[in-house]
Design a protein around this motif. Structure first.
Motif, PDB file in Angstrom:
ATOM      1  N   ILE A 259       0.823  -1.215   0.000  1.00  0.00           N
ATOM      2  CA  ILE A 259       0.000   0.000   0.000  1.00  0.00           C
ATOM      3  C   ILE A 259       0.859   1.269   0.000  1.00  0.00           C
ATOM      4  CG2 ILE A 259      -2.000  -1.097   1.114  1.00  0.00           C
ATOM      5  CD1 ILE A 259      -0.971   0.247   3.750  1.00  0.00           C
ATOM      6  N   GLN A 260       2.148   1.111  -0.288  1.00  0.00           N
ATOM      7  CA  GLN A 260       3.058   2.254  -0.395  1.00  0.00           C
ATOM      8  C   GLN A 260       3.147   3.074   0.893  1.00  0.00           C
ATOM      9  OE1 GLN A 260       5.137   3.247  -3.140  1.00  0.00           O
ATOM     10  NE2 GLN A 260       4.738   1.102  -3.589  1.00  0.00           N
ATOM     11  N   CYS A 261       3.120   2.391   2.024  1.00  0.00           N
ATOM     12  CA  CYS A 261       3.185   3.107   3.303  1.00  0.00           C
ATOM     13  C   CYS A 261       4.582   3.661   3.578  1.00  0.00           C
ATOM     14  CB  CYS A 261       2.736   2.197   4.438  1.00  0.00           C
ATOM     15  SG  CYS A 261       3.916   0.867   4.817  1.00  0.00           S
ATOM     16  N   GLY A 262       5.600   3.031   3.017  1.00  0.00           N
ATOM     17  CA  GLY A 262       6.968   3.527   3.163  1.00  0.00           C
ATOM     18  C   GLY A 262       7.712   3.047   4.397  1.00  0.00           C
TER      19      GLY A 262
ATOM     20  N   ILE B  47       3.780  -3.953   7.074  1.00  0.00           N
ATOM     21  CA  ILE B  47       2.473  -4.255   7.679  1.00  0.00           C
ATOM     22  C   ILE B  47       1.674  -5.218   6.805  1.00  0.00           C
ATOM     23  CG2 ILE B  47       2.312  -2.092   8.964  1.00  0.00           C
ATOM     24  CD1 ILE B  47       0.581  -0.980   6.735  1.00  0.00           C
ATOM     25  N   LYS B  48       2.155  -5.478   5.605  1.00  0.00           N
ATOM     26  CA  LYS B  48       1.476  -6.408   4.699  1.00  0.00           C
ATOM     27  C   LYS B  48       2.247  -7.715   4.537  1.00  0.00           C
ATOM     28  CE  LYS B  48      -2.116  -3.996   3.462  1.00  0.00           C
ATOM     29  NZ  LYS B  48      -3.495  -4.518   3.622  1.00  0.00           N
TER      30      LYS B  48
ATOM     31  N   LEU C  55       8.505  -1.866  -5.248  1.00  0.00           N
ATOM     32  CA  LEU C  55       7.152  -2.431  -5.255  1.00  0.00           C
ATOM     33  C   LEU C  55       6.250  -1.661  -6.216  1.00  0.00           C
ATOM     34  CD1 LEU C  55       6.127  -4.837  -3.572  1.00  0.00           C
ATOM     35  CD2 LEU C  55       8.177  -3.857  -2.610  1.00  0.00           C
TER      36      LEU C  55
ATOM     37  N   ARG D 104      10.328   1.014  -1.408  1.00  0.00           N
ATOM     38  CA  ARG D 104       8.891   1.056  -1.732  1.00  0.00           C
ATOM     39  C   ARG D 104       8.661   1.317  -3.229  1.00  0.00           C
ATOM     40  NH1 ARG D 104       6.744   5.480  -3.262  1.00  0.00           N
ATOM     41  NH2 ARG D 104       7.741   7.458  -2.791  1.00  0.00           N
TER      42      ARG D 104
HETATM   43  S1  SF4 Z   1       6.308  -1.588   4.233  1.00  0.00           S
HETATM   44 FE1  SF4 Z   1       5.254  -3.123   2.958  1.00  0.00          FE
HETATM   45  S2  SF4 Z   1       3.292  -2.170   2.424  1.00  0.00           S
HETATM   46 FE2  SF4 Z   1       4.619  -0.528   3.154  1.00  0.00          FE
HETATM   47  S3  SF4 Z   1       5.603   0.289   1.285  1.00  0.00           S
HETATM   48 FE3  SF4 Z   1       6.975  -1.268   2.101  1.00  0.00          FE
HETATM   49  S4  SF4 Z   1       6.425  -3.170   1.037  1.00  0.00           S
HETATM   50 FE4  SF4 Z   1       4.728  -1.713   0.759  1.00  0.00          FE
END
Ligand code: SF4
Ligand code: SF4
Length: 133
Positions: free
Chosen positions: A27-30, A81-82, A50, A47
């Motif tokens: 979800i591109q939370c970073g 978180i995913k 992804l 990120r």
């Molecule tokens: S922590 Fe996980 S969900 Fe968030 S940007 Fe990175 S890969 Fe994507």
């Protein structure tokens, strides 16, 4: 990404299959990027790796130095978180770059013997994992 006749889409599918990760959960939370210890040396943020996979722009990744800078420390996966294991995605990208070249990026014969005696065995094993097919 169903069209296996398209080389870019095929490559995309192979990276997903080899890594065992679902890029579309991101979800591109970073959080991965914020925790990466070597992000300052990367030309693409974790990120963003992804993001380009989600967009199917695999060429950006194949020409990036980020998969080679990645130290496979697994911090990103621990923070995600995913539950996306980005280190495995980086590894899959490196493997896809090396395999068409038909050669390893690191040849054991090129490593000076003196260095072999000094470097911790764990570091050597990690390097072969990273730079060989
Ligand atoms: S922590 Fe996980 S969900 Fe968030 S940007 Fe990175 S890969 Fe994507
Ligand atoms: S595994 Fe790679 S991308 Fe993930 S935090 Fe470590 S160095 Fe960064």
């Amino acid at each position: 990404m169903q069209n296996q006749g398209n080389p870019v889409k095929k490559l995309h599918s192979e990276i997903m299959e080899r890594s065992g990760q679902d890029f579309y959960k991101c979800i591109q939370c970073g959080k991965c990027t914020a925790g990466c210890p070597v992000v300052s040396a990367m030309d693409l943020l974790p990120r963003e790796v992804l993001l380009y996979l989600q967009m199917g722009q695999v060429e950006k990744l194949m020409n990036s130095k980020t998969p080679w800078i990645c130290a496979s420390c697994f911090t990103c996966g621990a923070r995600c978180i995913k539950d996306i294991d980005l280190a495995r995605i980086m590894e899959a990208i490196r493997a896809k770059i090396l395999r068409p070249r038909g050669a390893n990026a690191l040849s054991p014969g090129e490593i000076p013997k003196e260095l072999l005696q000094k470097v911790p065995q764990q570091a050597l094993v990690s390097s072969f994992r990273k730079y060989t097919r």
